[in-house]
Enzyme design. Sequence first.
Site, PDB file in Angstrom:
ATOM      1  N   LYS A  63      64.036  56.600 129.668  1.00 27.77           N
ATOM      2  CA  LYS A  63      62.950  55.663 129.976  1.00 27.77           C
ATOM      3  C   LYS A  63      61.846  55.916 128.967  1.00 27.77           C
ATOM      4  O   LYS A  63      61.535  57.066 128.660  1.00 27.77           O
ATOM      5  CB  LYS A  63      62.485  55.944 131.411  1.00 27.77           C
ATOM      6  CG  LYS A  63      61.123  55.459 131.788  1.00 27.77           C
ATOM      7  CD  LYS A  63      60.757  56.012 133.142  1.00 27.77           C
ATOM      8  CE  LYS A  63      59.824  57.197 132.957  1.00 27.77           C
ATOM      9  NZ  LYS A  63      59.622  58.019 134.088  1.00 27.77           N
TER      10      LYS A  63
ATOM     11  N   PHE B 269      59.628  64.579 128.245  1.00 27.82           N
ATOM     12  CA  PHE B 269      58.985  63.688 127.285  1.00 27.82           C
ATOM     13  C   PHE B 269      58.500  64.505 126.091  1.00 27.82           C
ATOM     14  O   PHE B 269      57.913  65.573 126.254  1.00 27.82           O
ATOM     15  CB  PHE B 269      57.787  63.014 127.963  1.00 27.82           C
ATOM     16  CG  PHE B 269      57.034  62.086 127.058  1.00 27.82           C
ATOM     17  CD1 PHE B 269      57.423  60.758 126.933  1.00 27.82           C
ATOM     18  CD2 PHE B 269      55.949  62.546 126.319  1.00 27.82           C
ATOM     19  CE1 PHE B 269      56.734  59.909 126.108  1.00 27.82           C
ATOM     20  CE2 PHE B 269      55.262  61.693 125.480  1.00 27.82           C
ATOM     21  CZ  PHE B 269      55.651  60.380 125.372  1.00 27.82           C
TER      22      PHE B 269
ATOM     23  N   GLU C 197      52.394  58.216 136.288  1.00 23.91           N
ATOM     24  CA  GLU C 197      53.223  57.017 136.120  1.00 23.91           C
ATOM     25  C   GLU C 197      54.604  57.248 136.736  1.00 23.91           C
ATOM     26  O   GLU C 197      55.135  56.404 137.451  1.00 23.91           O
ATOM     27  CB  GLU C 197      53.397  56.655 134.632  1.00 23.91           C
ATOM     28  CG  GLU C 197      52.168  56.064 133.989  1.00 23.91           C
ATOM     29  CD  GLU C 197      51.327  57.118 133.293  1.00 23.91           C
ATOM     30  OE1 GLU C 197      51.476  58.311 133.648  1.00 23.91           O
ATOM     31  OE2 GLU C 197      50.511  56.760 132.425  1.00 23.91           O
TER      32      GLU C 197
ATOM     33  N   ASP D 115      37.073  55.876 126.414  1.00 19.50           N
ATOM     34  CA  ASP D 115      38.492  55.970 126.713  1.00 19.50           C
ATOM     35  C   ASP D 115      38.813  55.022 127.848  1.00 19.50           C
ATOM     36  O   ASP D 115      38.028  54.896 128.788  1.00 19.50           O
ATOM     37  CB  ASP D 115      38.847  57.404 127.131  1.00 19.50           C
ATOM     38  CG  ASP D 115      39.021  58.290 125.909  1.00 19.50           C
ATOM     39  OD1 ASP D 115      39.492  57.772 124.884  1.00 19.50           O
ATOM     40  OD2 ASP D 115      38.644  59.470 125.993  1.00 19.50           O
TER      41      ASP D 115
ATOM     42  N   ASP E 223      37.405  65.184 125.081  1.00 17.89           N
ATOM     43  CA  ASP E 223      37.619  66.493 125.656  1.00 17.89           C
ATOM     44  C   ASP E 223      38.576  67.353 124.852  1.00 17.89           C
ATOM     45  O   ASP E 223      38.462  68.557 124.841  1.00 17.89           O
ATOM     46  CB  ASP E 223      38.090  66.371 127.105  1.00 17.89           C
ATOM     47  CG  ASP E 223      39.304  65.482 127.245  1.00 17.89           C
ATOM     48  OD1 ASP E 223      39.800  64.999 126.204  1.00 17.89           O
ATOM     49  OD2 ASP E 223      39.757  65.265 128.371  1.00 17.89           O
TER      50      ASP E 223
ATOM     51  N   THR F  95      60.332  61.789 120.562  1.00 14.44           N
ATOM     52  CA  THR F  95      61.247  60.786 121.120  1.00 14.44           C
ATOM     53  C   THR F  95      60.495  59.724 121.880  1.00 14.44           C
ATOM     54  O   THR F  95      60.939  58.603 121.994  1.00 14.44           O
ATOM     55  CB  THR F  95      62.247  61.451 122.081  1.00 14.44           C
ATOM     56  OG1 THR F  95      61.484  62.065 123.140  1.00 14.44           O
ATOM     57  CG2 THR F  95      63.073  62.503 121.372  1.00 14.44           C
TER      58      THR F  95
END
Lengths: 684, 566
Positions: free
Chosen positions: A399, A381, A353, A312, A522, A385
């Site tokens: 955003k 979030f 972020e 990852d 995981d 979308t």
Amino acid sequence: MSKDKRNAKLFEGSQVRDALKQSFIKLNPRALVHNPVMFTVEIGTAIMLVVCIWVLLGEKSQGSFAYNLIIFLILFITVLFGNFAEAIAEARGKAQADSLRKTRQDTPAKKVFAVGGIFTDEIKIVPSSQLQKGDFFICETGDTIPMDGEIVEGIATIDESAITGESAPVIRESGGDKSSVTGGTKVLSDHIKVKVTTAPGESFLDKMIALVEGASRQKTPNEIALTILLAGFTIIFIIVCVTLKPFGDYANTPITIAAFISLFVCLIPTTIGGLLSAIGIAGMDRALRANVITKSGKAVETAGDIDTLLLDKTGTITIGNRKATNFWPGAGVDENAFVEACVLSSLADETPEGKSIIELAETKGFKKPVLQKDKVTFIEFTAETRSSGVNIGDTRIRKGAYDSIRNKVEKAGNSVSPEMYDRVKVVAANGGTPLVVSNNDVAIGVIELQDIIKPGIHDRFDRLRKMGVKTVMVTGDNPLTAKFIAEKAGVDDFIAEAKPEDKMNYIKKEQTGGKLVAMMGDGTNDAPALAQADVGVAMNSGTQAAKEAGNMVDLDNDPTKLIEIVEIGKQLLMTRGTLTTFSIANDVAKYFAIVPALFIASIPALQGLNIMQLHSPQSAILSAVIFNAIIIPLLIPLALRGVAYKPIGASALLRRNLLIYGLGGVIVPFIGIKLIDMLVSIWF
Amino acid sequence: MNTEIIGIVTMFLLTLLLAIPLGRYMGKVYQGEKTWLDPILGPLDKLFFKLGGAKPDRDMTWQQHLLALLTINLVWFLFSMAILMTMGSLPLNPDGNPSMTADLAFNTTISFISNTNLQHYSGESGVSYLGQLVLMLFQFISAGIGMAACAVVFKAMKEKAGDKLGNFYNYFIKSCTRVLLPLSIVVAVLLLINGTPMTFKGKDQFISLQGDTVSVSRGPAAAMVAIKQLGTNGGGFFGVNSAHPLENPNYFTNIIENVSIILIPIALIFTMGFMLKKRRLAWMIFGVMTVGFLLLLVPSVYQEMKGSPAITRLGVTQQLGSMEGKEVRFGPAASAYWGITTTVTSNGSVNAMHDSFTALTGMFCMLGMMVNSFYGGVGVGFLNFYVYIIIAVFISGLMVGRTPEFLGKKIEAKEMKIATIIALLHTFLILAFTALSSHLYAHDPKTYAGWLNNPGYHGFSEMLYEYTSSSANNGSGFEGLGDAVPFWNITCGIVMLLGRYLPIIGPLAIAGILAKKKYVPESAGTLKTDTFTFGAMVFAVIAIVVALSFFPALALGPIAEYFSMK
């Protein structure tokens, strides 16, 4: 802490005492028969015991009693040394496992009874050993978690230092990929309800301890093949020794039983035979020291063969998460207005972020605005979308990824300007992640997020490449970003915009091509891929499903661990191979010691073969047997530590090991036997 | 002196020069590609296939290959027993030679069908011309079988994942008609020109200078000598084999016959290179074999040219070197060269008496047969080498920390089991039977006095040599042994049988199993098998296995003899 563990002393006093005791217990022929080489030595020892008694009773043809007794004792010690090697490896593994097991002594558990005496969901305190798979229990602040399980309700901070050695608490919550809790860890805050996922005695740790203790340790395929080869060599030497009797008769050379058995024991590969199981156990032990629990010895061995490594990006190749590094307002958009919109859209964004956007804005002098609560709606979030944002009155700020925002903007009849699209491309091509911000369905600018590649990771990938391992970066980023980071970090391939099934498909594709694949995961959605991979390492923090599917569990939750595991696997195989070579190469010198000794009395001309100029037939045979015995304990440290792996290419590695262990294996015993002979010749 | 050395160097270089194109040609034959001999020999193949009822296009698994191989051998075994035991009263017997006894016929049949050609009879007086022709046929069959088995293994090594490995009858017939037959014709004609007889007439007579009438045996020799050399058979027409002036008239025929001994075994290595498109691997194998060959050859030539220390002690100068048991027309160097080439390949024809070689040369001959894969017999030599490669791959794979693989196939427990058994077998057969005969002799030297011309170390070497030669399917002998008695006929027969078929079945099975396995592409971590390092590893495995197995026995035979003569 894990560093300290790895540098632990090779021999602890208590372990040595324990191992010594075990060496005698392991003399039981029924236990020893699984090791054909050492088993035949034990038979030889028994025969020598009979010979000693025979000589005591007055037999003259077999040499002095003292000589026979010494041979008997040395053979006996040889078997003990072999047993000791295995026992000390087990003791070390056990000690390691015990320290983990201490964390899971019987603790009181607050068990939830579905139908209680007075109310439903009554809680009673029971000992943890009474918890069954499928039971529920409650843990509150300060409780020790009694059993491995999965959180079904609530969220808690947990101190896992007992297992991982990492002191920073971690957050575990129901649902999602961080729902697993381990017995022996401590709840620092909050309240969780946990479902027991393992039956008592069947947790991974229990399995691991059983493996190390030999109760359920099966020989790996590779170990079996090697045992066959060693058994083959043993049979060759049985043939050589048995046929020597009529040969000796023909040449009118009587050969004593002690000489026969000494020749035989010296020739069969006792060195590797005595150390073989120790090497296997030490491999698992090294994995455990790296805080990796393996479900089988085979998994460690397979790890050494891995061709492809799926890693990852986040946490492995890059440090943590992306950070905002730049605001790029669109043409005609005021920079301050744009930054403000960015801040507003990120206020409720708890992701790293999102936080980094606010941090960046603060460095530019912005302060968190105070909003009127009733007018503000935060949009979270969602996977559908793929954007988040805020509604303040009539203003809708969003955003998200470029394509999701573009969809939204185009639906409203607007379009993203070509300049902005170029900016998106430039950001992506530089390895950044572009986030597009829209205000009332008009794109107003781009936020640049950048990954920070871990220092030194490039070298590690180089090392892997030299080992012949192909590295593949798995990331949710778009292909452009992924390509940039892949190049910068030095991975060989990448999977961009990866969905769980992409990993699975990639693994299958590689496997059809005959490659062995390792991956780490995981989440529950990683489980199928973990099961499909040849080596699947589940993070301890991962879901139960993931842990069940993989064949190793990493207690540290450290994604770079895969690299370490590959090296441990290689070391395991190499240690076996080099010690086999060493053991067999030793025979050359032993022949030159014993064969002249056998015949010199009746064929004096064979003195010409006594190139070591050993003192007498007896001293020659004794020296060879003594050398044969003491080489085992001398090599125990090497067997436990493993032969150092150097990624210099297979041919160069073979040349190196062939020189050290092959040629060395021929030369060392010449010197060793000669030195021992000089000492022994004082008496014989 | 120097011309002798130049002679043997020339022979070796000539062999190499011919072997490479021959290898390429054989590769084409086994891959079914067109060759220039097709128009001439195609009809012959078709005839054989039709007569035998074989379908040359049917793809076989390795088990089916084995079945075909064993069937062919069983049929011809019965046929040969019948002829050898009745040939006294069958046609083509101008000299009136008798039929063989059952145990001798058993030994001879096995000996020829197993490509050993250990001859416990003498050609001049022991077989009729019909018998000789049957034996000659067998020299084609046994060589063809070995080459066909080798071709199956090549095909299997090439296979990425499948069990269809071509057709055995096709490989077998093509080996005989496209390789052995044309080469034999060329060699036979060259021999014929130089004086080797080719006739069905009985003994010829001439009156010697002393006035005695001397009978000289002759017969269809040239044809038989050619295939005996080419097919690593070694079954000579006359009793003393290629030391006989009619079987090997001069130095030129000696060159031809000696080149023929190792031509096909070397060419087969290159065939593998061409078929698998792995030339480096072929050169690695050739290199390992050649190093082993030279390590046996150089000291042997030196020992023979130096002369016998026993004679030196008598004060006799030996300018020619050790000439006991050698032909003056060949000299010690060419004799030693032949001695080593015939023992490293499983040929077994001789042009000098191996019994009379100096002690160490005798040992090097035995070592050549104990290894049995420095070039080795046609086809089977490579199969033996293949087993050593498997073991070497396994150990070196472990040494570099990777599950061992050879040509992209993982070597696991099953293959190791077979390889170990095959590597054991040779040691077991040689040592166990030498032990048996030593035991009998040691406990009753009077009864068995007829066995050994020289008791002591040399007598031991004679027995050891006989079983080594049988197990290696070589067929040469330390002729001091009185071997035409039931004990030796039967025990050698058993050793030859086991020493022939198990080492074919084993590698075939390994190759067949590996062919079916999943192909693992090479990566940087893969151990390359076509390198110098790996070659050294294979050599070390061979040297150690052989040295460890046979050192005590050799110490009691040739080594003891060497040190006591020094």
